[in-house]
Design a protein around this motif. Structure first.
Motif, mmCIF file in Angstrom:
data_model
loop_
_atom_site.group_PDB
_atom_site.id
_atom_site.type_symbol
_atom_site.label_atom_id
_atom_site.label_comp_id
_atom_site.label_asym_id
_atom_site.label_seq_id
_atom_site.Cartn_x
_atom_site.Cartn_y
_atom_site.Cartn_z
ATOM 1 N N ARG A 113 72.328 -33.526 -38.175
ATOM 2 C CA ARG A 113 71.511 -32.687 -39.053
ATOM 3 C C ARG A 113 70.387 -32.013 -38.261
ATOM 4 N NH1 ARG A 113 69.944 -36.787 -43.740
ATOM 5 N NH2 ARG A 113 68.555 -35.055 -44.274
ATOM 6 N N PRO A 114 70.720 -31.139 -37.307
ATOM 7 C CA PRO A 114 69.679 -30.527 -36.476
ATOM 8 C C PRO A 114 68.728 -29.629 -37.255
ATOM 9 C CG PRO A 114 71.798 -29.461 -36.098
ATOM 10 C CD PRO A 114 72.081 -30.674 -36.931
ATOM 11 N N ARG A 115 69.155 -29.152 -38.428
ATOM 12 C CA ARG A 115 68.231 -28.317 -39.210
ATOM 13 C C ARG A 115 67.138 -29.159 -39.851
ATOM 14 N NH1 ARG A 115 71.978 -23.779 -42.343
ATOM 15 N NH2 ARG A 115 72.845 -22.827 -40.433
ATOM 16 N N ASP A 116 67.431 -30.426 -40.103
ATOM 17 C CA ASP A 116 66.438 -31.331 -40.697
ATOM 18 C C ASP A 116 65.665 -32.100 -39.634
ATOM 19 O OD1 ASP A 116 67.160 -30.663 -43.328
ATOM 20 O OD2 ASP A 116 68.732 -32.190 -43.369
ATOM 21 N N PHE A 117 66.342 -32.368 -38.510
ATOM 22 C CA PHE A 117 65.743 -33.184 -37.453
ATOM 23 C C PHE A 117 65.913 -32.445 -36.123
ATOM 24 C CE2 PHE A 117 67.386 -35.998 -40.764
ATOM 25 C CZ PHE A 117 66.254 -36.726 -41.098
ATOM 26 N N CYS A 118 64.849 -31.821 -35.652
ATOM 27 C CA CYS A 118 64.960 -30.914 -34.513
ATOM 28 C C CYS A 118 64.677 -31.617 -33.191
ATOM 29 C CB CYS A 118 64.014 -29.736 -34.686
ATOM 30 S SG CYS A 118 62.261 -30.128 -34.429
ATOM 31 N N SER A 119 65.048 -30.942 -32.104
ATOM 32 C CA SER A 119 64.773 -31.404 -30.748
ATOM 33 C C SER A 119 63.637 -30.615 -30.104
ATOM 34 C CB SER A 119 66.025 -31.260 -29.878
ATOM 35 O OG SER A 119 67.094 -32.003 -30.399
ATOM 36 N N GLY A 120 63.311 -29.471 -30.658
ATOM 37 C CA GLY A 120 62.374 -28.550 -30.037
ATOM 38 C C GLY A 120 60.937 -29.037 -29.964
ATOM 39 N N LYS A 121 60.598 -30.068 -30.735
ATOM 40 C CA LYS A 121 59.255 -30.645 -30.654
ATOM 41 C C LYS A 121 59.153 -31.674 -29.536
ATOM 42 C CE LYS A 121 57.519 -28.615 -34.359
ATOM 43 N NZ LYS A 121 56.333 -27.710 -34.322
ATOM 44 N N GLY A 122 60.299 -31.931 -28.877
ATOM 45 C CA GLY A 122 60.341 -32.934 -27.818
ATOM 46 C C GLY A 122 61.482 -33.895 -28.056
ATOM 47 N N ALA A 123 62.370 -34.006 -27.066
ATOM 48 C CA ALA A 123 63.519 -34.905 -27.202
ATOM 49 C C ALA A 123 63.412 -36.120 -26.294
ATOM 50 C CB ALA A 123 64.815 -34.161 -26.895
ATOM 51 N N SER B 191 65.690 -30.211 -25.117
ATOM 52 C CA SER B 191 64.459 -30.084 -25.895
ATOM 53 C C SER B 191 64.369 -28.711 -26.558
ATOM 54 C CB SER B 191 63.230 -30.320 -24.999
ATOM 55 O OG SER B 191 63.149 -31.670 -24.623
ATOM 56 N N MET B 192 65.516 -28.148 -26.877
ATOM 57 C CA MET B 192 65.585 -26.857 -27.573
ATOM 58 C C MET B 192 66.421 -26.973 -28.839
ATOM 59 S SD MET B 192 66.399 -24.190 -24.475
ATOM 60 C CE MET B 192 65.370 -24.066 -23.022
ATOM 61 N N TYR C 259 66.978 -43.848 -25.627
ATOM 62 C CA TYR C 259 66.722 -43.157 -26.888
ATOM 63 C C TYR C 259 66.625 -41.662 -26.653
ATOM 64 C CZ TYR C 259 61.890 -42.011 -25.641
ATOM 65 O OH TYR C 259 60.773 -41.479 -25.027
ATOM 66 N N MET C 260 66.718 -40.911 -27.734
ATOM 67 C CA MET C 260 66.282 -39.521 -27.795
ATOM 68 C C MET C 260 65.432 -39.366 -29.054
ATOM 69 S SD MET C 260 67.157 -37.312 -25.406
ATOM 70 C CE MET C 260 68.224 -37.300 -23.952
ATOM 71 N N ARG C 261 64.540 -38.410 -29.000
ATOM 72 C CA ARG C 261 63.638 -38.193 -30.138
ATOM 73 C C ARG C 261 64.087 -37.004 -30.969
ATOM 74 N NH1 ARG C 261 57.485 -35.855 -29.563
ATOM 75 N NH2 ARG C 261 57.540 -34.726 -31.540
ATOM 76 N N ARG C 262 63.839 -37.077 -32.260
ATOM 77 C CA ARG C 262 63.969 -35.954 -33.171
ATOM 78 C C ARG C 262 62.735 -35.900 -34.060
ATOM 79 N NH1 ARG C 262 67.334 -35.379 -29.909
ATOM 80 N NH2 ARG C 262 69.582 -35.050 -30.173
ATOM 81 N N THR C 263 62.452 -34.727 -34.619
ATOM 82 C CA THR C 263 61.286 -34.526 -35.476
ATOM 83 C C THR C 263 61.719 -33.833 -36.757
ATOM 84 O OG1 THR C 263 59.917 -34.246 -33.491
ATOM 85 C CG2 THR C 263 58.952 -33.584 -35.606
ATOM 86 N N ALA C 264 61.262 -34.341 -37.878
ATOM 87 C CA ALA C 264 61.624 -33.754 -39.166
ATOM 88 C C ALA C 264 61.050 -32.346 -39.288
ATOM 89 C CB ALA C 264 61.127 -34.625 -40.315
ATOM 90 N N THR C 265 61.904 -31.382 -39.605
ATOM 91 C CA THR C 265 61.471 -29.994 -39.735
ATOM 92 C C THR C 265 60.938 -29.675 -41.125
ATOM 93 O OG1 THR C 265 63.682 -29.283 -40.393
ATOM 94 C CG2 THR C 265 63.173 -29.273 -38.028
ATOM 95 N N ARG C 266 61.204 -30.577 -42.066
ATOM 96 C CA ARG C 266 60.777 -30.390 -43.458
ATOM 97 C C ARG C 266 60.837 -31.745 -44.145
ATOM 98 N NH1 ARG C 266 66.076 -26.638 -44.608
ATOM 99 N NH2 ARG C 266 67.658 -28.170 -43.995
#
Length: 419
Positions: free
Chosen positions: A66-76, A95-96, A301-308
């Motif tokens: 779910r890359p639209r909900d959990f992005c990598s661009g804030k730092g992976a 990280s993009m 690990y890898m990190r994801r960030t909630a986009t919404r």
């Protein structure tokens, strides 16, 4: 509440069984993921805002899809929030998010397609043969230094067009990038940030100088192909090339190096599995390598960030919430893997996520890594079948890379040089 503090670097110095027990505790919580505070201000970075730890296989796969909900661009690759330009410099495409991620991957992907990598089989096999030649000739020693480190660094440098005299330079800077919190690589942890920036800058300068040469003097190597790559009118900028180069030398070196090291540990602790593999190497090679990757899980690990504001497993999360996808734990999830801590070279199915979970960020170099691991163990088990790990390994102090700094090996057999 769990008793495990994943933000404490001392946790990552624990033994493998101790880590396995800790993550089993986390997976057994009634309602994971749980929120974790992080404090890194004392090593040269600002303190983080905390994260949710995803330790179950299903959760890691779900977020990855779910890359639209959990992005990598804030730092992976970093828990803390680094400046965007720093994220992309050290993380490149991982990280993009799309469309930037898709553009860069489109330009470089053909260099690492299955067809392209299969064309390197001869180089990979010759490298493995030469390494085992030298190991056999010189006798037992540090397996990491003599075998596990050399295999991927020689292959990736050879493919990139880096001369042999520069291998040590590339390897040492790669070690700093993954070991910035390890006193063996950065003695003064207060200087970790400066050490990272210096090592990254030196690698960027190196590849840009090489790219200038390849622009007018092309050779049969990946740097030449990347410099001259033109996909639908798009080319790599010098900054993109430098960033991707850093990703290649780190990911192409450290992950395979640590899988090979851990593979020897596994074969030593499970002599029956080793004997089975030796009985018919090719018959078990594919499944054995997958099992080594599952249990080694070189990227922790890898990190994801909630986009919404969004939901995961019935729990609500807010825009900006961070998630660490612990592959190391997911690959030991008892809900997915029967007897998950056991090493079984015939394990099937084996839906591990040692090269990332399904989604846009599945590892680009996975096929190359598998070929390298297979090639080195083909040579080792055929020519030095009684090789074993001796004593306790020295582990990398890192919460991101499951690394082994040194591991003594022993063997008694000597084989004639293979043709």
């Amino acid at each position: 509440m769990p008793t495990v503090d994943l933000s404490d670097f001392s946790f990552w110095t624990r033994s493998i069984p101790a880590r396995e027990a800790a993550f089993a505790e986390l997976r057994g919580l009634e309602r994971p993921p749980f929120f974790h505070e992080t404090e890194l201000a004392d090593v040269g970075f600002p303190a983080g805002s905390g994260y949710y730890a995803l330790v179950r296989h299903a959760d890691v796969v779900e977020v990855s899809r779910r890359p639209r909900d959990f992005c990598s661009g804030k730092g992976a690759t970093s828990i803390i929030d680094l400046p965007p330009e720093m994220n992309e410099f050290f993380g490149s495409m991982i990280s993009m998010d799309d469309p930037k991620h898709a553009r860069l991957r489109r330009i470089v992907a053909r260099q690492f397609s299955r067809e392209a990598v299969n064309g390197w089989r001869g180089t990979i096999e010759n490298t493995a043969r030469r390494i085992v030649d030298e190991l056999s000739a010189h006798g037992p020693g540090d397996f990491v230094e003599r075998v596990a480190t050399r295999m991927p660094i020689i292959v990736i440098c050879d493919l990139l067009g880096i001369p042999e005299e520069d291998y040590d330079f590339i390897c040492s800077r790669s070690n700093i990038l993954v070991g910035a919190f390890d006193p063996d690589y950065v003695p003064d942890l207060a200087n970790s940030a400066a050490a990272l920036l210096t090592a990254g800058g030196e690698l960027a300068d190196y590849v840009n100088r090489l790219a200038e040469v390849r622009a007018t003097e092309p050779a049969d190597d990946i740097i030449t192909r990347l410099v001259h790559a033109n996909v639908d009118g798009e080319r790599l900028t010098s900054q993109e090339l430098a960033s991707f180069f850093i990703l290649l030398v780190v990911a192409g070196n450290e992950t395979t190096r640590n899988a090979i090291s851990y593979g020897l540990e596994l074969l030593t602790r499970h002599p029956a599995e080793k004997q089975l593999w030796c009985s018919d190497f090719e018959a078990y090679a594919t499944s054995a390598v997958e099992e080594i990757v599952r249990l080694s899980s070189p990227i922790l690990y890898m990190r994801r960030t909630a986009t919404r504001d969004t939901e995961l497993n019935g729990q609500r999360f807010r825009e900006g919430d961070k998630f660490l996808l612990f592959y190391w734990s997911a690959n030991r999830d008892e809900r997915i893997f029967e007897d998950p801590h056991a090493f079984r070279i015939t394990r099937s199915p084996n839906p591990h996520i040692g090269y990332g979970a399904p989604g846009p960020h599945l590892c680009l170099g996975a096929h190359l890594a598998r070929l390298e691991i297979t090639a080195i163990f083909r040579q080792l088990l055929a020519r030095i079948p009684d090789i074993t790990a001796e004593g306790e390994p020295s582990r990398l102090v890192s919460n991101f890379i499951g690394g082994t700094k040194s591991l003594k090996c022993s063997f008694s057999t000597r084989s004639e040089e293979q043709s």
